[in-house]
Design an enzyme around this catalytic site. Structure first.
Site, short mmCIF file in Angstrom:
data_model
loop_
_atom_site.label_atom_id
_atom_site.label_comp_id
_atom_site.label_asym_id
_atom_site.label_seq_id
_atom_site.Cartn_x
_atom_site.Cartn_y
_atom_site.Cartn_z
N HIS A 72 -9.14 -2.34 -5.23
CA HIS A 72 -8.05 -2.57 -4.28
C HIS A 72 -7.00 -3.52 -4.86
O HIS A 72 -5.80 -3.35 -4.61
CB HIS A 72 -8.55 -3.11 -2.94
N ASP A 120 -3.06 -2.81 -5.02
CA ASP A 120 -2.01 -3.76 -4.64
C ASP A 120 -1.03 -3.99 -5.79
O ASP A 120 0.19 -4.00 -5.60
CB ASP A 120 -2.64 -5.10 -4.26
N HIS A 134 0.84 -1.21 0.00
CA HIS A 134 0.00 0.00 0.00
C HIS A 134 0.87 1.26 0.00
O HIS A 134 0.56 2.24 -0.69
CB HIS A 134 -0.94 0.02 1.20
N HIS A 190 -0.08 -11.14 -4.85
CA HIS A 190 1.27 -10.66 -4.61
C HIS A 190 2.33 -11.61 -5.19
O HIS A 190 3.32 -11.17 -5.78
CB HIS A 190 1.51 -10.47 -3.11
#
Length: 303
Positions: free
Chosen positions: A237, A241, A78, A264
């Site tokens: 969101h 990310d 973030h 991720h």
């Protein structure tokens, strides 16, 4: 276009989403070509870790740097996303714990912090990574891709068979030549399911999460009293990310990023594949502002 840093140091405190530990974060100006460097000041001897895709060695629900000596800098995505959104190249970030503060679960508090400190140009050209060939990573039905593009754009889709997700589109495409990161992405919060909480906490994760710093979903509804900030906040969101994960490469990308069910780990693998394919990218700088892709003209002005 020039490199950027902060005008002055600025601090904030909060708790780590997964550790639940209280942490103080201090953002310090840094010299040109320093890059983004984290420094753990809570250790007997402070340890500095410069962001690089090869150091992202824990991707369980976040992106965590792990140095060669085992020093951890957790949940950086973030904060990195905010740096990318404001075009900041050089910072020294002091932290008093192994994880960044989660704040409200989005990048907006970090944007406020950075703008409050003031952003300044530096006397060195900004270095971009321009993608010249398509690179991608595919794992089953999940995939991510970087492709040549005269600017920066993101198209992501998610897939959750759940009423809270089915009420809005699960695909978003944003070309930052005509859309604003601050307005469209920075306020989108992280999210999780009630049924995951027990599992996460048994694995040492999610200990600092609550309705003030995450969207929490039960079997049917969003539990946060205020509801969603965007109808499609979940996928926005995921874009937040992804922008943060990609900025771990240390430079803004001139490329089109796309993906389906990305996370991720997959985002990091994509960066590693890119860097391991020298013919697929090049460093570029621009001495004439008119040559800079229009996506980067929308970066907020310096003070």
């Amino acid at each position: 276009m020039l490199q950027r840093t902060l005008k002055k140091a600025i601090s904030a405190t909060g708790v780590g989403l997964h550790s639940g530990e209280r942490v103080k974060l201090t953002l310090n100006p840094a010299a040109p070509d320093t890059g983004i460097v984290f420094r753990r000041t809570d250790l007997p001897e402070p340890v500095s870790v410069k962001v690089h895709p090869s150091l992202v060695n824990d991707t369980r629900l976040s992106s965590t740097l792990v140095s060669e000596t085992g020093v951890r800098i957790g949940t950086i995505e973030h904060l990195m996303s905010a740096f990318a959104g404001l075009g900041i190249d050089n910072l020294l970030i002091d932290v008093t714990a192994a994880e960044m503060p989660i704040m409200d679960g989005s990048a907006a508090p970090f944007i406020f912090l950075l703008q409050s400190a003031g952003i300044v140009d530096q006397a060195q050209p900004k270095r971009f990574i321009r993608v010249k060939q398509v690179v991608e990573v595919v794992e089953g039905d999940k995939w991510v891709r970087l492709a040549p593009h005269d600017g920066f754009s993101v198209e992501l889709s998610i897939e959750f068979n759940h009423p809270a997700f089915n009420r809005a589109p699960q695909t978003v495409h944003i070309d930052f030549a005509n859309r604003s990161y601050i307005d469209e992405i920075s306020r989108a919060r992280t999210f999780g399911f009630m049924h995951e909480v027990e599992y996460m906490r048994s694995h040492g994760l999610g200990r600092g999460g609550n309705l003030n710093n995450a969207i929490v979903i039960d079997d049917e509804y969003v539990l946060n009293p205020e509801g969603l900030r965007f109808p499609d906040e979940f996928v926005r969101h995921k874009i937040l990310d992804a922008i943060g994960d990609l900025y771990i490469v240390g430079h803004p990308l001139i490329a089109a990023f796309s993906g389906h069910k990305s996370g991720h780990a997959l985002n990091n693998k994509l960066l590693r594949v890119l860097l391991d394919t020298p013919e697929a990218w090049e460093f570029v700088s621009f001495s004439d502002e008119h040559d800079v892709p229009s996506s980067f003209h929308r970066l907020p002005d310096v003070v």
